[in-house]
Design an enzyme around this catalytic site. Structure first.
Site, PDB file in Angstrom:
ATOM      1  N   CYS A 296      58.724  41.363  44.459  1.00 45.78           N
ATOM      2  CA  CYS A 296      58.319  40.734  43.193  1.00 45.78           C
ATOM      3  C   CYS A 296      59.356  40.920  42.081  1.00 45.78           C
ATOM      4  O   CYS A 296      59.643  39.980  41.338  1.00 45.78           O
ATOM      5  CB  CYS A 296      56.936  41.207  42.753  1.00 45.78           C
ATOM      6  SG  CYS A 296      56.732  42.987  42.575  1.00 45.78           S
TER       7      CYS A 296
ATOM      8  N   ASP B  75      54.051  34.416  37.568  1.00 45.43           N
ATOM      9  CA  ASP B  75      53.696  35.470  38.516  1.00 45.43           C
ATOM     10  C   ASP B  75      54.288  35.153  39.887  1.00 45.43           C
ATOM     11  O   ASP B  75      54.021  34.100  40.455  1.00 45.43           O
ATOM     12  CB  ASP B  75      52.165  35.539  38.619  1.00 45.43           C
ATOM     13  CG  ASP B  75      51.672  36.730  39.411  1.00 45.43           C
ATOM     14  OD1 ASP B  75      52.503  37.413  40.060  1.00 45.43           O
ATOM     15  OD2 ASP B  75      50.456  36.987  39.396  1.00 45.43           O
TER      16      ASP B  75
ATOM     17  N   HIS C 154      53.587  36.626  42.680  1.00 46.30           N
ATOM     18  CA  HIS C 154      52.736  37.147  43.754  1.00 46.30           C
ATOM     19  C   HIS C 154      51.924  36.057  44.463  1.00 46.30           C
ATOM     20  O   HIS C 154      50.705  36.121  44.579  1.00 46.30           O
ATOM     21  CB  HIS C 154      51.800  38.232  43.208  1.00 46.30           C
ATOM     22  CG  HIS C 154      52.530  39.414  42.650  1.00 46.30           C
ATOM     23  ND1 HIS C 154      52.934  39.486  41.339  1.00 46.30           N
ATOM     24  CD2 HIS C 154      52.939  40.546  43.241  1.00 46.30           C
ATOM     25  CE1 HIS C 154      53.558  40.635  41.139  1.00 46.30           C
ATOM     26  NE2 HIS C 154      53.577  41.297  42.271  1.00 46.30           N
TER      27      HIS C 154
END
Length: 393
Positions: free
Chosen positions: A73, A278, A280
């Site tokens: 990430c 994000d 993820h």
């Protein structure tokens, strides 16, 4: 339905989820009103390059992982902040991505520099393998400072962009150092290493003419990354106003950070909430189509951006700025100096003309255990040595 497949149109109605507030929305130096510019806000966010976990890419190093789910990430956030620098460099801050509209070649040159192949300048493969030389095994979590150091090294091979990348350590930005770096009229180190292969345009974003005239220009475009620690275990609220002002500057590249071991790319704020992309979400690797074109929809977040309270931000971050010209840098310096006059805003870093005598030589800073107190602190607080399972999905 996978969020990655949702379209701009199907989610337009959900945009009401964005707070109905008189507070301005700031996205990377641009100010918007929620009431009159919702479409513009979403278009600006959608136009940022969005890099997420991927699966089924070629094994890193030939025998390593084929997915970065669970460990990549911060590497993806590093890609996003650096991609924003390349967008500003080659396309401009006003450039917008519109689904279905044919983009210019420079856009694909930028995008190709980040795709998941070993020969792309800023690919997950390059970042992970360059990190090995910095003491990071493949699959190990990076902190903001580590990914910044790795990207700086990779940028030396990107002769097309010819960037001057400076990482300000010890919470201090030294103007003299930056001017010396950017005013160098010598082609960037590693420029000769740009391979003259047919695949350059497709995979590296390195056209045949790498722009000798631009490389010899009086000012190399500056990417300034400032790793910071804004508190011990949580962000010191005295820094919040200063952090907000960073998103208001036209030179803003945003912030990489997040929550412990869960990184995000912050691109703006509204009220007391940060706006972020994000990484993820695990998406399949993207391969060029039969025509050689790269399907690019999955590299743009086509749903309303995520938000979180500024107070929840992990104190270990890196702030980024892009100064295309010397005038941009001078303007940035003036804005930082004015920030020190803002009431209730504690400066996050110091801006000085010359390097204080007690500083070590910035050219010898590296990621060894002896590099700096700031780096050792980051290693301790980021828990970067925790074991992560490498997933091959």
């Amino acid at each position: 339905m996978d969020a990655a497949t949702l379209t701009y149109d199907t989610l337009r109605f959900e945009y009401e989820d964005f707070p109905e507030t008189k507070e301005p929305v700031w996205i990377l130096g641009r100010k918007y009103s929620v009431f009159t510019e919702k479409e513009e806000i979403l278009l600006d966010v959608t136009s940022r390059l969005w890099f997420t976990y991927r699966k089924n890419f070629p094994a890193i190093g030939g025998t390593g992982p084929t997915s970065d789910t669970g460990w990549g990430c911060m590497l993806r956030c590093g890609q996003m902040i650096f991609a924003q620098a390349l967008v500003c460099r080659h396309l401009g801050r006003d450039w917008r991505w519109i689904k279905g509209k044919r983009q210019m070649d420079n856009y694909f040159n930028v995008l190709n520099a980040f795709i998941d192949k070993k020969d792309s300048y800023y690919s997950i493969h390059q970042i992970a393998q360059m990190g090995v030389g910095e003491g990071k095994s493949i699959g190990q979590w990076y902190g903001p400072n580590t990914v910044a150091q790795v990207l700086k090294k990779l940028a030396t091979f990107d002769a097309w962009s010819s960037l001057a990348v400076h990482i300000a350590m010890d919470n201090t930005v030294v103007m003299e150092e930056i001017r010396r770096l950017c005013q160098s009229n010598v082609p960037c180190a590693g420029a000769a290493a740009c391979p003259a292969l047919e695949s350059d345009v497709l995979y590296n974003g390195c056209p045949e003419d790498v722009g000798l005239r631009e490389r010899l220009a009086l000012w190399k475009p500056l990417v300034l990354l400032i790793p910071l620690r804004l508190g011990l275990t949580e962000i010191n609220e005295a820094y919040i106003e200063t952090l907000k002002h960073c998103f208001m500057m036209p030179q803003s590249l945003g912030v990489i950070g997040g929550k412990p071991n869960s990184a995000h790319y912050f691109i703006g704020y509204v009220g007391e909430e940060l706006i972020y992309l994000d990484p993820h979400t695990t998406q399949p690797v993207v391969e060029p189509g039969d025509s050689g074109c790269l399907p690019d929809e999955s590299f743009h977040c086509q749903h309303p951006p995520c938000r979180m309270s500024i107070a929840e931000l992990d104190p270990s971050i890196a702030v980024g700025f892009f100064c295309n010209t010397e005038a941009d840098f001078n303007d940035w310096c003036q804005q930082i100096k004015k920030l020190s006059l803002v009431r209730g805003a504690l400066p996050m870093f110091e801006l000085v003309e010359r390097q204080p005598s007690h500083f070590s030589n910035p050219d010898v800073l590296n990621l060894t255990p002896d590099s700096s107190d700031a780096d050792r602190l980051e290693r301790f607080f980021d828990s970067e040595d925790e074991d992560f399972e490498i997933l091959s999905l």
